[in-house]
Design a protein around this motif. Structure first.
Motif, PDB file in Angstrom:
ATOM      1  N   VAL A   1       0.849  -1.193   0.000  1.00  0.00           N
ATOM      2  CA  VAL A   1       0.000   0.000   0.000  1.00  0.00           C
ATOM      3  C   VAL A   1       0.888   1.248   0.000  1.00  0.00           C
ATOM      4  O   VAL A   1       1.786   1.370   0.840  1.00  0.00           O
TER       5      VAL A   1
ATOM      6  N   SER B   1      -2.368   6.007   1.527  1.00  0.00           N
ATOM      7  CA  SER B   1      -3.489   5.087   1.337  1.00  0.00           C
ATOM      8  C   SER B   1      -3.609   4.160   2.544  1.00  0.00           C
ATOM      9  O   SER B   1      -2.674   4.004   3.327  1.00  0.00           O
TER      10      SER B   1
ATOM     11  N   TYR C   1      -5.884   0.303   3.845  1.00  0.00           N
ATOM     12  CA  TYR C   1      -6.499  -0.907   3.319  1.00  0.00           C
ATOM     13  C   TYR C   1      -7.342  -1.547   4.412  1.00  0.00           C
ATOM     14  O   TYR C   1      -7.207  -1.231   5.594  1.00  0.00           O
TER      15      TYR C   1
ATOM     16  N   ARG D   1      -4.457  -0.578  -7.682  1.00  0.00           N
ATOM     17  CA  ARG D   1      -4.896   0.706  -7.122  1.00  0.00           C
ATOM     18  C   ARG D   1      -5.996   0.535  -6.089  1.00  0.00           C
ATOM     19  O   ARG D   1      -6.062   1.281  -5.121  1.00  0.00           O
ATOM     20  N   SER D   2      -6.879  -0.460  -6.294  1.00  0.00           N
ATOM     21  CA  SER D   2      -8.036  -0.570  -5.401  1.00  0.00           C
ATOM     22  C   SER D   2      -8.183  -1.916  -4.699  1.00  0.00           C
ATOM     23  O   SER D   2      -8.964  -2.016  -3.759  1.00  0.00           O
TER      24      SER D   2
ATOM     25  N   ILE E   1      -8.011  -1.350  -1.147  1.00  0.00           N
ATOM     26  CA  ILE E   1      -7.010  -0.305  -0.940  1.00  0.00           C
ATOM     27  C   ILE E   1      -7.688   1.031  -1.241  1.00  0.00           C
ATOM     28  O   ILE E   1      -8.296   1.193  -2.307  1.00  0.00           O
ATOM     29  N   MET E   2      -7.609   1.969  -0.286  1.00  0.00           N
ATOM     30  CA  MET E   2      -8.337   3.234  -0.411  1.00  0.00           C
ATOM     31  C   MET E   2      -7.424   4.421  -0.148  1.00  0.00           C
ATOM     32  O   MET E   2      -6.476   4.312   0.653  1.00  0.00           O
ATOM     33  N   THR E   3      -7.738   5.531  -0.791  1.00  0.00           N
ATOM     34  CA  THR E   3      -7.056   6.792  -0.520  1.00  0.00           C
ATOM     35  C   THR E   3      -8.097   7.736   0.094  1.00  0.00           C
ATOM     36  O   THR E   3      -8.996   8.193  -0.617  1.00  0.00           O
TER      37      THR E   3
END
Length: 162
Positions: A95, A99, A101, A131-132, A158-160
């Motif tokens: 990650v 970001s 997760y 990316r996600s 996985i997040m921003t």
């Protein structure tokens, strides 16, 4: 290397700003080095971080009486929690800074019972990190006997944060 430590209160856990200020690999390396606290659940279930590398994390644990179900075998939740930690933390090493997760789902296949008092490694290995989503597999293997006790797989998001 400093000793890993377990926090005694929630305010000893890192906050969102601290977590977002480093990559997941840096975060996991700091936990291993004792610069950041272990997850409190590790103390309750008697496992701790053993090694960290990009796309691979190993936790080592020894189940005992406190981890048994009423029939006297190690509860499946112990296997699941150990594998979730190894697989998800392996994804965390991929990650990027800024970001976060979390586990979306995981599956566990128990192959044989772990005898009480037997030390095992849970090895989480990333198969894909985008990316996600991140996908990882895991294995629980006896340290002394080399036996395969369980396998697993996970998908993490996985997040921003904005």
């Amino acid at each position: 290397m400093p000793e890993q430590f377990t926090p005694e209160r929630a305010d000893q856990l890192p906050g969102p700003d601290e977590i977002l200020s480093m990559s997941g690999l840096e975060f996991m390396q700091k936990v291993l080095a004792g610069e950041l606290p272990m997850a409190p659940i590790g103390a309750a279930l008697n496992y701790r971080l053993q090694s960290v590398a990009a796309a691979e994390v190993i936790f080592r644990g020894t189940p005992g009486f406190d981890h048994m179900n009423p029939s006297g075998t190690i509860h499946g939740g112990w296997y699941g929690t150990l594998l979730d930690s190894a697989m998800a933390c392996a994804v965390m090493t991929c990650v990027p800074k800024g970001s976060v997760y979390t586990t979306l789902e995981y599956k566990v296949n128990i192959i044989r019972p772990i005898p009480s008092g037997v030390t095992v490694d849970a090895i989480g290995t990333v198969e894909h990190a985008g990316r996600s989503t991140g996908v990882a597999t895991g294995r629980i293997v006896g340290v002394e006997d080399g036996k395969l006790y369980a396998t697993g797989s996970t998908t993490c998001i996985i997040m921003t944060p904005k």
